[in-house]
Design an enzyme around this catalytic site. Structure first.
Site, mmCIF file in Angstrom:
data_model
loop_
_atom_site.group_PDB
_atom_site.id
_atom_site.type_symbol
_atom_site.label_atom_id
_atom_site.label_comp_id
_atom_site.label_asym_id
_atom_site.label_seq_id
_atom_site.Cartn_x
_atom_site.Cartn_y
_atom_site.Cartn_z
ATOM 1 C CG HIS A 1 -2.289 -1.037 1.112
ATOM 2 N ND1 HIS A 1 -2.274 -2.152 1.197
ATOM 3 C CD2 HIS A 1 -3.620 -0.594 0.783
ATOM 4 C CE1 HIS A 1 -3.255 -2.775 0.785
ATOM 5 N NE2 HIS A 1 -4.131 -1.488 0.642
ATOM 6 C CE LYS A 2 6.131 4.232 4.317
ATOM 7 N NZ LYS A 2 7.518 4.327 3.403
#
Lengths: 292, 206
Positions: B36-37
């Site tokens: 996600h990051k």
């Protein structure tokens, strides 16, 4: 004396723990389903859990993909080398990872790089205790990150919860902990609790409480009554399996106590998910090993 | 029980309501904390770098009208292919700060996880036509049976749990807990249980 080589037995212990949920916990899940309305999401979740428990046991694959922190509680006879045993625990852990019984689950604290074999700083985690019995006992608790993240520590008095330094105050913070966790610790769960100690002792003792059998009675009548009450009240919150709503949010509450400083009154909560994976071995001699 | 297949249209998503049990098939991509990051920092907050452009296009093609699964599986390698050994959901709330921009940017329709998500995700589901589907936490062996094929993997260097695995699933049972109409079951249950908690705590000294 020379410390025996028990690596194969340790691998067997890891395998049983990761893949075979203890019977009393499975039975509690089945009981919980019978209390939910048939066809509801809570009922359905418990049915999925039951199927999953059976399947993991049959196929000898992990019950949960988060095979967790390996918490070894080792009681060893006088004269055994913890250095040698610790090396064997590491060997068994790496081998169990290679066999896909464990997920490679140890990542560098800073960079996040996965060590690939579950070995690393502080991993696996071993609690040692020398004892006077002639055999070795190894108890293993596999505890995943989702439920571990739901652990909490309260310093009483707690003004927000109006929790004073007494068992009534302990009740208040425990109900708060269950409410804050909602379904995120994979309810229905079990609370391991420590009253007292310092901050670090509290978390260790709270985990140690999780080694108790699910249906034992606390030797202290006041704590036994508190365990029953918190269990009943937590189950009235309506959070339910997976937080889907329902009648069973907790399967058990286990409370222990340590001496504390007069200035400190910590209540520490370790939340264990329904995938309450623990087994033990008792090693008497080569080939004479009992598992429970 | 409603059968859903990915890729899925906005209309089919808008037909779903919180509390419904559904059966999902199609290809989903696992993504958890590192992924996600990475997606947000490398592709949304800036233009994809030239050496990552091809990867970006591949990811985008699969996620458009597709699904993200919050999962860090146990995988076993057989020569060139992978097999899922265990793969239940991980706690979704950790991805709350990323999910809304990923839904918007990539056109994701389905997020699968456990434990629910918060207000930002709920708003993004409402606005863009997406749902949150709850899998049973810990049901790793059973869910692995719904994974028929591991069709590929991106970012394996993140490690086995954090890599982006592409999974062809069939008949995965899930519960809609955040719908595209502004309902979030998790908020509702948290609020209701808060009421009960307050009445229990009203017994001062209890």
């Amino acid at each position: 004396m020379n410390t025996p080589v028990i690596v194969a037995d340790l691998i067997e212990l890891i395998k049983r723990t990761a893949t075979d949920l203890p019977g009393p916990i499975e039975a509690a899940v089945i009981q919980a389903r019978k209390r939910e309305a048939q066809g509801s999401p809570a009922w359905d979740a418990l049915r999925v859990i039951e199927e999953n428990i059976t399947l993991a046991r049959q196929k000898a694959t992990p019950i949960c993909q988060d095979t967790g922190t390996l918490n070894f509680f080792i009681d060893y006879p006088t004269g055994w080398s913890t250095l040698a045993l610790s090396e064997q625990v590491r060997t068994a852990t790496a081998e169990a990872t290679r066999l896909s019984i464990l997920r490679p689950n140890a990542v560098d604290g800073i960079t996040g790089e996965n060590s690939g074999d579950n070995l690393g700083e502080g991993q696996p985690n071993i609690y040692w205790q020398e004892w006077t019995k002639p055999y070795l006992r190894v108890r293993l608790l596999l505890k995943g990150g989702g439920c571990e993240n739901m652990g909490r520590q309260y310093a009483l008095p707690d003004a927000r919860l109006q929790a004073k330094r007494d068992l009534a105050g302990v009740r208040r913070v425990l109900l708060d902990a269950v409410h804050q966790a909602q379904g995120q610790g994979c309810a229905p769960g079990v609370l391991g609790v420590c009253i007292g100690g310092d901050r670090s002792q509290g978390y260790v003792e709270a985990k140690r409480q999780l080694l108790r059998p699910l249906h034992d009675a606390n030797a202290d009548p006041a704590l036994a009554a508190l365990e029953d009450r918190v269990l009943r009240e937590a189950n009235s919150l309506g959070i339910g399996p997976m937080g889907f709503g329902g009648k069973t949010t907790l399967l058990g509450v286990k409370i222990g106590a340590l001496h504390r400083l007069p200035a400190s009154y910590f209540v520490t909560v370790s939340y264990m998910c329904w995938a309450y994976r623990k087994h033990e071995l008792m090693w008497h001699a080569e080939g004479v090993v009992e598992y429970a | 029980m409603r059968e859903l297949t990915l890729p899925i249209s906005e209309a089919d998503i808008r037909a779903l309501h919180a509390g419904e049990i559904v059966s999902l098939s199609g290809v989903v991509v696992t993504a958890r904390d590192m992924a996600h990051k990475y997606l947000v920092e490398h592709f949304i907050h800036r233009e994809p770098a030239s050496d990552e452009r091809a990867l970006y296009e591949e990811i985008r093609a699969l996620l458009r009208n597709g699904g993200i699964y919050h999962c860090g599986p146990v995988m076993k390698r057989h020569g060139e292919t992978w097999q899922m050994v265990a793969g239940g959901p991980t706690t979704s709330s950790r991805e709350e700060e990323y999910a809304d921009s990923i839904i918007e940017h990539f056109g994701v329709r389905v997020i699968i996880g456990k434990g629910g998500m918060g207000g930002r995700t709920k708003s993004a589901c409402l606005k863009h036509g997406a749902v949150y589907l709850h899998a049973v936490g810990g049901a790793a062996a059973l869910i692995a049976q719904s994974v028929k094929e591991v069709t590929g993997v991106w970012k394996l260097e993140f490690g086995m749990p954090e890599a982006m695995w592409q999974l062809r699933i069939s008949g995965l049972r899930l519960v809609v807990t955040i719908d595209a109409h502004g309902r979030n079951w998790h908020e509702e249950i948290a609020n209701a249980s808060e009421q009960v908690l307050q009445s229990l705590l009203a017994e001062l000294g209890g």
